[in-house]
Design a protein around this motif. Structure first.
Motif, PDB file in Angstrom:
ATOM      1  N   ASN A 471       0.814  -1.215   0.000  1.00  0.00           N
ATOM      2  CA  ASN A 471       0.000   0.000   0.000  1.00  0.00           C
ATOM      3  C   ASN A 471       0.845   1.262   0.000  1.00  0.00           C
ATOM      4  N   ASP A 472       2.003   1.225   0.689  1.00  0.00           N
ATOM      5  CA  ASP A 472       2.868   2.406   0.736  1.00  0.00           C
ATOM      6  C   ASP A 472       3.453   2.704  -0.649  1.00  0.00           C
ATOM      7  N   LYS A 473       3.827   1.647  -1.380  1.00  0.00           N
ATOM      8  CA  LYS A 473       4.394   1.853  -2.718  1.00  0.00           C
ATOM      9  C   LYS A 473       3.356   2.457  -3.667  1.00  0.00           C
ATOM     10  N   ALA A 474       2.097   2.070  -3.492  1.00  0.00           N
ATOM     11  CA  ALA A 474       1.037   2.602  -4.358  1.00  0.00           C
ATOM     12  C   ALA A 474       0.883   4.106  -4.169  1.00  0.00           C
ATOM     13  N   ILE A 475       0.971   4.549  -2.912  1.00  0.00           N
ATOM     14  CA  ILE A 475       0.865   5.989  -2.637  1.00  0.00           C
ATOM     15  C   ILE A 475       1.966   6.752  -3.360  1.00  0.00           C
ATOM     16  N   LEU A 476       3.185   6.260  -3.276  1.00  0.00           N
ATOM     17  CA  LEU A 476       4.313   6.956  -3.878  1.00  0.00           C
ATOM     18  C   LEU A 476       4.331   6.835  -5.398  1.00  0.00           C
ATOM     19  N   TRP A 477       3.893   5.697  -5.910  1.00  0.00           N
ATOM     20  CA  TRP A 477       3.841   5.542  -7.373  1.00  0.00           C
ATOM     21  C   TRP A 477       2.951   6.625  -7.982  1.00  0.00           C
ATOM     22  N   LEU A 478       1.790   6.816  -7.392  1.00  0.00           N
ATOM     23  CA  LEU A 478       0.850   7.787  -7.940  1.00  0.00           C
ATOM     24  C   LEU A 478       1.369   9.210  -7.756  1.00  0.00           C
ATOM     25  N   TRP A 479       2.029   9.479  -6.631  1.00  0.00           N
ATOM     26  CA  TRP A 479       2.599  10.816  -6.408  1.00  0.00           C
ATOM     27  C   TRP A 479       3.681  11.128  -7.436  1.00  0.00           C
ATOM     28  N   ILE A 480       4.592  10.180  -7.675  1.00  0.00           N
ATOM     29  CA  ILE A 480       5.668  10.404  -8.648  1.00  0.00           C
ATOM     30  C   ILE A 480       5.085  10.607 -10.044  1.00  0.00           C
TER      31      ILE A 480
END
Length: 565
Positions: A471-480
């Motif tokens: 879930n943490d990677k998903a947050i950052l993927w979308l932000w980047i």
């Protein structure tokens, strides 16, 4: 690894939704990206049949979506074309219909419009009927090239017996002036011989430009004909012929003469002969920026999330995006079910009715393996009418643009999926990656900007969206990804000048998010995102609250795994 240099490519997702209700009168002065001063007919559900079917001239209808970035970039070109061919309106008219307006959605669905902008050619005396959805015309990159395509279409239509109200656009070889004059109407006082090659469109365009000139004809003649030799023409030439056979050859000094220069010469000749020109209602307005109202957006805290933005985005997606499909089955229907599932699971509901509504909608959708767009729309409306689903006075707040054509729905869609990824963080494992996969499916099948959808799908494949774990990677993927879009679209025609594209969050709003030389402090960024999009911080009103500082769980994130992105 320098994470601030980590680059992703993502499709362009900037636009506005204009879902205003159509007034009771048949005609409207403006809607979406166009006004009645743009020399186009604005079509709505109330005037479509009257304005389109049974007309004495052909009509080219642009089906567009006002929050589609490609449509917004195309609009100035279409307006420019409409201004240029205003005099052709007796032969072909340009019209527009905004498919993002809920009331127009059924028409766009009936015409099987799945890409925006879509141009359809409807010949004169067009009739309503199943399968009568017009002939597709490519949305060419420039007004000039689109005009050439229209000319070629008119030529084709004349060859099959239509558009007889126009002067013939065919080209022929003539040996004498008498042969030419025998083929023009008997009331013709001035005939202009346009010598050119068969592939040239100069003569056809000139003919259309003067189609409303009384007693004036333009005749296309091969530049290698016997008559061309008599006038010493071997390239492009224009010759005026009076009824008494008096002739005047115009000097064509340009290697590549333009229609504008040819028309000036023709008009100067007629003016010298005291010709009375037709009166035209051509308003040379600034078509590139018709909406100059000073609708300054009140300075909200744009790093706050407003519940009204999220609700309006969900409502728009269900009313106009998903229901534009004529038939939903297979993968598209599965994506719709996933979208509703993700909303039910990860959306931070502020009142129960919205969740009840989505739950009942989901259950109904899963009862069949095929739906029509009209059936889904009726189902959505019926459920909405049975309960108070949304907040009153629903409108964009944080996503409100400085003018109606900016931001709106697409800003809301980004905000919605950011909110879903963040609110998935504390929930079931890998719900965040499921949100990303759902976003990919939604953009592929439902997002109204075709070019944006294609960019997003290409980005997702290249940057392995489907491989994101946690879930943490998903947050950052979308932000980047979102920041890369901001970088690419900074200064673009779709950018709101009052809300320029920046790398988010700004150094002003989150100074701790930046390290030396501008590098990102990922721990601080993660903390900022999880606070901003967390359900407990979403604003119900129109005044932002000050953000508290909270402890970040980012320290538990395996930064090395970000390479999967």
């Amino acid at each position: 690894m320098n994470w601030h240099l980590f680059v992703l490519k993502i499709g362009y997702f900037i636009a506005v939704v204009n879902s205003a209700v159509i007034p009771d009168s048949e005609d409207v002065k403006d809607q979406g990206l166009y006004t009645d001063t743009d020399h186009v007919t604005i079509l709505t559900v109330k005037n479509f049949e009257k304005k389109v079917y049974g007309q004495p001239q052909a009509i080219i209808v642009q089906f567009y979506n006002s929050y589609c970035g490609h449509c917004r970039a195309f609009a100035p070109k279409f307006k420019s074309l409409a201004l240029e061919i205003e005099s052709w309106k007796n032969i072909v008219k340009l019209a527009v219909i905004d498919c993002s307006v809920e009331e127009n959605n059924a028409i766009c669905r009936d015409y099987e419009v799945m890409a925006y902008p879509s141009l359809r050619y409807l010949h004169e005396r067009y009739v309503k009927g199943n399968g009568n959805v017009g002939e597709k015309i490519s949305a060419i990159d420039t007004a000039e090239n689109l005009k050439i395509e229209i000319i070629k279409k008119i030529q084709h239509e004349q060859r099959i017996g239509r558009l007889r109200m126009s002067q013939p656009l065919n080209i022929a070889a003539y040996a004498t002036i008498d042969a030419v004059l025998s083929n023009v109407p008997v009331n013709t006082m001035y005939t202009f011989l346009m010598f050119e090659s068969e592939n040239s469109t100069l003569g056809s365009e000139l003919t259309l430009d003067v189609n409303d000139y009384k007693n004036v004809s333009v005749v296309r003649v091969y530049n290698d004909s016997e008559l061309a030799k008599q006038f010493g023409i071997n390239n492009v030439g224009l010759v005026a012929v009076k009824r008494n056979h008096e002739t005047l050859k115009f000097g064509i000094s340009d290697t590549n003469p333009t229609v504008q220069n040819l028309l000036k010469s023709l008009n100067a000749y007629l003016l010298n002969n005291r010709y009375v020109f037709p009166i035209r209602n051509t308003d040379f307005n600034d078509f590139s920026n018709h909406n100059n109202n000073d609708n300054t957006h009140s300075k909200q805290d744009l790093d706050a999330v407003y519940y009204s933005d999220l609700e309006k985005t969900i409502k728009t997606s269900l009313h106009t995006e998903i229901t534009r499909h004529k038939i939903l089955t297979g993968e598209p229907l599965g994506v719709l079910e996933d979208y509703i599932d993700v909303l039910i699971t990860a959306f931070p509901f502020k009142h129960n009715n919205l969740k009840v509504f989505l739950t009942q909608l989901n259950a109904s959708l899963k009862s069949k393996n095929q739906w029509t767009g009209a059936e889904i729309y009726d189902l959505v409306k019926a459920l909405e009418n049975s309960m108070a689903v949304y907040s009153s006075d629903l409108d964009y707040v944080g996503c409100k643009g400085s003018q109606p054509q900016y931001r709106g729905y697409t800003c809301g869609l980004w905000t919605l999926f950011h909110t879903l990824t963040v609110n998935s963080y504390q929930k079931e494992e890998n719900l965040g990656p499921k949100v990303l996969k759902t976003m990919l499916g939604y953009v592929k099948h439902f997002f109204g900007c075709t070019e944006c959808s294609e960019h997003f799908q290409a980005m997702a494949e290249k940057n392995r969206l489907l491989d994101v774990q946690g879930n943490d990677k998903a947050i950052l993927w979308l932000w980047i990804a979102h920041n890369e879009v901001n970088l690419r679209l900074a200064g673009d025609v779709t950018e709101d000048p009052q809300h320029p594209k920046i790398q988010f969050p700004s150094a002003k709003n989150c100074p701790e998010c930046r390290l030396a030389r501008g590098a990102w402090n990922l721990k601080a960024v993660f903390q900022y995102l999880t606070r901003m999009y967390d359900g407990s911080y979403i604003q119900m009103g129109r005044t932002a609250r000050s953000a508290d500082t909270t402890n970040s769980p980012f320290s538990n994130l395996d930064i090395g795994m970000l390479s999967l992105l």
